[in-house]
Motif scaffolding. Sequence first.
Motif, PDB file in Angstrom:
ATOM      1  N   VAL A  12       8.574   3.580  11.383  1.00  0.00           N
ATOM      2  CA  VAL A  12       8.320   3.392   9.733  1.00  0.00           C
ATOM      3  C   VAL A  12       7.618   2.492   9.501  1.00  0.00           C
ATOM      4  O   VAL A  12       6.641   2.422   8.515  1.00  0.00           O
ATOM      5  N   ALA A  13       7.299   1.339  10.175  1.00  0.00           N
ATOM      6  CA  ALA A  13       6.432   0.199  10.069  1.00  0.00           C
ATOM      7  C   ALA A  13       5.040   0.720  10.240  1.00  0.00           C
ATOM      8  O   ALA A  13       4.110   0.425   9.432  1.00  0.00           O
ATOM      9  N   VAL A  14       4.897   1.483  11.437  1.00  0.00           N
ATOM     10  CA  VAL A  14       3.558   2.000  11.749  1.00  0.00           C
ATOM     11  C   VAL A  14       3.100   3.115  10.603  1.00  0.00           C
ATOM     12  O   VAL A  14       1.992   3.146  10.053  1.00  0.00           O
ATOM     13  N   LEU A  15       4.040   3.762  10.020  1.00  0.00           N
ATOM     14  CA  LEU A  15       3.491   4.813   9.005  1.00  0.00           C
ATOM     15  C   LEU A  15       3.259   4.049   8.001  1.00  0.00           C
ATOM     16  O   LEU A  15       2.383   4.593   7.114  1.00  0.00           O
ATOM     17  N   ALA A  16       4.090   3.202   7.448  1.00  0.00           N
ATOM     18  CA  ALA A  16       3.708   2.221   6.207  1.00  0.00           C
ATOM     19  C   ALA A  16       2.413   1.578   6.350  1.00  0.00           C
ATOM     20  O   ALA A  16       1.586   1.525   5.340  1.00  0.00           O
ATOM     21  N   ALA A  17       2.154   0.988   7.564  1.00  0.00           N
ATOM     22  CA  ALA A  17       0.916   0.457   7.674  1.00  0.00           C
ATOM     23  C   ALA A  17      -0.344   1.379   7.612  1.00  0.00           C
ATOM     24  O   ALA A  17      -1.366   1.044   7.089  1.00  0.00           O
ATOM     25  N   VAL A  18      -0.220   2.658   8.218  1.00  0.00           N
ATOM     26  CA  VAL A  18      -1.283   3.659   8.165  1.00  0.00           C
ATOM     27  C   VAL A  18      -1.460   4.038   6.836  1.00  0.00           C
ATOM     28  O   VAL A  18      -2.679   4.034   6.312  1.00  0.00           O
ATOM     29  N   ARG A  19      -0.429   4.236   6.106  1.00  0.00           N
ATOM     30  CA  ARG A  19      -0.476   4.566   4.581  1.00  0.00           C
ATOM     31  C   ARG A  19      -1.445   3.737   3.812  1.00  0.00           C
ATOM     32  O   ARG A  19      -2.108   3.767   3.015  1.00  0.00           O
ATOM     33  N   GLY A  20      -1.019   2.423   4.131  1.00  0.00           N
ATOM     34  CA  GLY A  20      -1.417   1.145   3.121  1.00  0.00           C
ATOM     35  C   GLY A  20      -3.032   0.934   3.573  1.00  0.00           C
ATOM     36  O   GLY A  20      -3.512   0.608   2.832  1.00  0.00           O
ATOM     37  N   ARG A  21      -3.315   1.260   4.752  1.00  0.00           N
ATOM     38  CA  ARG A  21      -4.761   0.878   5.323  1.00  0.00           C
ATOM     39  C   ARG A  21      -5.732   2.115   4.644  1.00  0.00           C
ATOM     40  O   ARG A  21      -6.725   1.915   4.003  1.00  0.00           O
ATOM     41  N   GLY A  22      -4.919   3.400   4.462  1.00  0.00           N
ATOM     42  CA  GLY A  22      -5.578   4.508   4.087  1.00  0.00           C
ATOM     43  C   GLY A  22      -5.796   4.427   2.473  1.00  0.00           C
ATOM     44  O   GLY A  22      -6.775   4.809   1.952  1.00  0.00           O
ATOM     45  N   GLU A  23      -4.855   3.485   1.637  1.00  0.00           N
ATOM     46  CA  GLU A  23      -5.065   3.701   0.370  1.00  0.00           C
ATOM     47  C   GLU A  23      -6.043   2.560   0.146  1.00  0.00           C
ATOM     48  O   GLU A  23      -6.785   2.610  -0.990  1.00  0.00           O
ATOM     49  N   GLU A  24      -5.964   1.439   0.576  1.00  0.00           N
ATOM     50  CA  GLU A  24      -7.266   0.416   0.765  1.00  0.00           C
ATOM     51  C   GLU A  24      -8.479   0.904   0.908  1.00  0.00           C
ATOM     52  O   GLU A  24      -9.611   0.775   0.233  1.00  0.00           O
ATOM     53  N   GLU A  25      -8.694   2.065   1.990  1.00  0.00           N
ATOM     54  CA  GLU A  25     -10.071   2.392   2.152  1.00  0.00           C
ATOM     55  C   GLU A  25     -10.485   3.068   1.205  1.00  0.00           C
ATOM     56  O   GLU A  25     -11.757   3.277   0.602  1.00  0.00           O
ATOM     57  N   GLU A  26      -9.670   4.017   0.633  1.00  0.00           N
ATOM     58  CA  GLU A  26      -9.951   5.004  -0.485  1.00  0.00           C
ATOM     59  C   GLU A  26     -10.224   4.110  -1.704  1.00  0.00           C
ATOM     60  O   GLU A  26     -11.311   4.441  -2.555  1.00  0.00           O
ATOM     61  N   SER A  27      -9.614   3.018  -2.039  1.00  0.00           N
ATOM     62  CA  SER A  27      -9.733   2.103  -3.137  1.00  0.00           C
ATOM     63  C   SER A  27     -11.150   1.776  -3.066  1.00  0.00           C
ATOM     64  O   SER A  27     -11.924   1.464  -4.113  1.00  0.00           O
TER      65      SER A  27
END
Length: 106
Positions: free
Chosen positions: A84-99
């Motif tokens: 769950v921690a890895v999934l949250a980190a990956v999603r957070g990184r993806g949102e940062e890159e998109e923004s």
Amino acid sequence: MSKSKKASLEDMSREAERRQDNLAADIDELIDRIHPKNALMRWKNEALDAAKGFSAAGDGQGAQGRIAAVAGGVIGVIVLAAGVAVLAAVRGRGEEEESSRKAAKD
């Protein structure tokens, strides 16, 4: 009094004494049973027996089997939390890159 009446009075007297002794023993047992200290010990023992019966669950496993089951459960929870921690980190990184891409386009 005749001899049979005297014998029956003696029998009745013995029966009355026997009943008194039984009643006294019953009263002693009740007093012992309702004494708070004894009642607490009895309830504690019943709770421990129930817990032991629940943990054994009639599966025939020894202590090693239960320890292995608990260890497996703990490891499973740790692996799940890490996932769950890895999934949250990956999603957070993806949102940062998109923004940051949107900001670069503007």
